[in-house]
Design a protein around this motif. Sequence first.
Motif, short mmCIF file in Angstrom:
data_model
loop_
_atom_site.label_atom_id
_atom_site.label_comp_id
_atom_site.label_asym_id
_atom_site.label_seq_id
_atom_site.Cartn_x
_atom_site.Cartn_y
_atom_site.Cartn_z
N ILE A 189 -14.70 5.49 -6.85
CA ILE A 189 -13.55 4.59 -6.97
C ILE A 189 -13.42 4.10 -8.41
O ILE A 189 -12.30 4.07 -8.97
CB ILE A 189 -13.68 3.42 -5.98
N HIS A 190 -14.53 3.74 -9.03
CA HIS A 190 -14.51 3.30 -10.42
C HIS A 190 -14.02 4.43 -11.32
O HIS A 190 -13.25 4.21 -12.27
CB HIS A 190 -15.91 2.85 -10.83
N GLN A 191 -14.44 5.66 -11.04
CA GLN A 191 -14.01 6.80 -11.85
C GLN A 191 -12.49 6.97 -11.82
O GLN A 191 -11.87 7.30 -12.85
CB GLN A 191 -14.69 8.08 -11.35
N PHE A 192 -11.89 6.73 -10.66
CA PHE A 192 -10.42 6.79 -10.58
C PHE A 192 -9.78 5.66 -11.39
O PHE A 192 -8.73 5.85 -12.00
CB PHE A 192 -9.97 6.71 -9.12
N LEU A 193 -10.41 4.50 -11.42
CA LEU A 193 -9.82 3.34 -12.07
C LEU A 193 -9.84 3.43 -13.59
O LEU A 193 -8.95 2.89 -14.27
CB LEU A 193 -10.56 2.06 -11.65
N SER A 194 -10.84 4.08 -14.14
CA SER A 194 -11.06 4.04 -15.58
C SER A 194 -10.39 5.21 -16.32
O SER A 194 -10.55 6.37 -15.93
CB SER A 194 -12.56 4.06 -15.90
N PRO A 195 -9.68 4.93 -17.40
CA PRO A 195 -9.10 6.02 -18.21
C PRO A 195 -10.16 6.89 -18.86
O PRO A 195 -9.84 8.00 -19.32
CB PRO A 195 -8.26 5.28 -19.26
N LEU A 196 -11.40 6.44 -18.91
CA LEU A 196 -12.46 7.24 -19.50
C LEU A 196 -12.92 8.37 -18.59
O LEU A 196 -13.58 9.31 -19.04
CB LEU A 196 -13.66 6.35 -19.84
N SER A 197 -12.59 8.30 -17.30
CA SER A 197 -13.02 9.32 -16.34
C SER A 197 -11.87 9.88 -15.52
O SER A 197 -12.08 10.80 -14.72
CB SER A 197 -14.10 8.75 -15.40
N ASN A 198 -10.68 9.36 -15.71
CA ASN A 198 -9.51 9.82 -14.98
C ASN A 198 -8.42 10.23 -15.97
O ASN A 198 -7.76 9.39 -16.57
CB ASN A 198 -8.99 8.72 -14.06
N GLU A 199 -8.28 11.56 -16.13
CA GLU A 199 -7.25 12.10 -17.03
C GLU A 199 -6.15 12.80 -16.24
O GLU A 199 -5.40 13.62 -16.78
CB GLU A 199 -7.88 13.07 -18.03
N ARG A 200 -6.03 12.47 -14.97
CA ARG A 200 -5.02 13.11 -14.12
C ARG A 200 -3.61 12.72 -14.57
O ARG A 200 -3.39 11.63 -15.10
CB ARG A 200 -5.22 12.70 -12.65
N GLU A 201 -2.66 13.60 -14.28
CA GLU A 201 -1.26 13.34 -14.58
C GLU A 201 -0.42 13.30 -13.31
O GLU A 201 0.81 13.20 -13.39
CB GLU A 201 -0.71 14.40 -15.54
N ASP A 202 -1.10 13.36 -12.15
CA ASP A 202 -0.35 13.31 -10.89
C ASP A 202 -0.30 11.86 -10.40
O ASP A 202 -0.48 10.92 -11.17
CB ASP A 202 -0.97 14.25 -9.85
N THR A 203 -0.07 11.67 -9.11
CA THR A 203 0.11 10.32 -8.56
C THR A 203 -1.17 9.50 -8.57
O THR A 203 -1.11 8.28 -8.38
CB THR A 203 0.64 10.40 -7.12
N LEU A 204 -2.32 10.12 -8.79
CA LEU A 204 -3.59 9.40 -8.82
C LEU A 204 -4.08 9.17 -10.26
O LEU A 204 -5.25 8.91 -10.49
CB LEU A 204 -4.66 10.16 -8.03
N GLY A 205 -3.17 9.28 -11.20
CA GLY A 205 -3.53 9.04 -12.60
C GLY A 205 -2.28 8.88 -13.44
O GLY A 205 -1.21 8.58 -12.94
N GLY A 206 -2.45 9.04 -14.75
CA GLY A 206 -1.32 9.02 -15.64
C GLY A 206 -0.86 7.67 -16.13
O GLY A 206 -0.12 7.56 -17.10
N SER A 207 -1.29 6.61 -15.46
CA SER A 207 -0.92 5.25 -15.83
C SER A 207 -1.88 4.30 -15.15
O SER A 207 -2.58 4.69 -14.20
CB SER A 207 0.52 4.93 -15.37
N PRO A 208 -1.95 3.04 -15.59
CA PRO A 208 -2.82 2.09 -14.88
C PRO A 208 -2.49 2.01 -13.39
O PRO A 208 -3.39 1.95 -12.55
CB PRO A 208 -2.54 0.77 -15.61
#
Length: 376
Positions: A189-208
Amino acid sequence: MSMPLLLEPLTMRAASARNRLWLPPMCMYSVDAEDGKVTDWHVQHYATRALGGFGTVVVEATAVAPNGRLSPRDLGLWDDAQVEGHRHLVDAVHAGGALAGIQLGHGGRKAGTPPWLPTVPRSEARTSTLEGWDLVAPSALAYPGHAVPRALTLEEADDVVAAFAAAARRAVQAGYDLVELHGAHGYLIHQFLSPLSNEREDTLGGSPQGRRRFALETVRAVRRVLGEGPEGRVLGIRLSATDWVEGGLTAEDTAVLARELVEEGVDVLHISTGGNVPASLPTGPGYQVRFAAQVRQAVAGMTTTGGGSPVVVAVGRLESGAQAEQVLVTGQADAVAVGRYALRDPYAPLRWAHELGVNDWQQAGFPAQYWRGVWA
């Protein structure tokens, strides 16, 4: 005398803890059979802390899927066959007078490591990924020293959310009063929250907002299992308020997230820090308390979906009753969690009550069998 705030009851939905001292989840790496099942050792360990006076005892990180275990020796609740052992553990904690909670988690890119035990050199423990482990994460970014994970597809991410909900259902069957989601220390869950571990561009990333979506969807799914109304089970989440490095999560990010989590059904915000990337933490007495205070300020005035006020739990080198009491009387948190100190002294609550001048074991809600050792 008036009771110290530390020893005042704490109400969360329909549950009431006898005091505001928590035993936080701490991995014990003691499932020798590597099947995720509770052992007699776990029952003894947690029952002892309940008898020692903790108001809420939270069982260590328990995996919602086999590949989500932090090590092969972790507890699990991914299978119905694991419920019976947890039920035995809950009964023992309740018999000791404490509420029983469990932390549900998935290690993501930090899963599948050698356990941190005296039999494993510190140079090897938790510093690499075991060969053949199915390592998954938001993005194909390795934690330093670990294997490169594969990025979860959207469908696989949905499956993990469903696994959290299924594990929560089993936790209810086992009788737990509280379910805490592990959203801290660099796990999934933390990995999804942090820009340091989440570089996705779909609905689960791309912005805070996108990076927060996985956490919020997990909370919604688990809240439905625990019950929506005031009689529902207590739902908490442990968060790392900051990554402690530039470009990572900040206390301001966590304040925004905290408000959204409460709106979605979270009752308890358990505030820690760090763990997603190597960082130098300024550890010292109470070093994380200020982050709990910021979260408490952010959710001040809010009402949970259960009708009460959000509870904020502080943690981090709290090692005396006076220190813990000060955190509460200054309004920095609603409860305090005592981890490493409780490994040294499972009866810390009894000791601290005596040091704070409490001379009535019955009023404090402590075991009558121990009164001669503390209050005689």
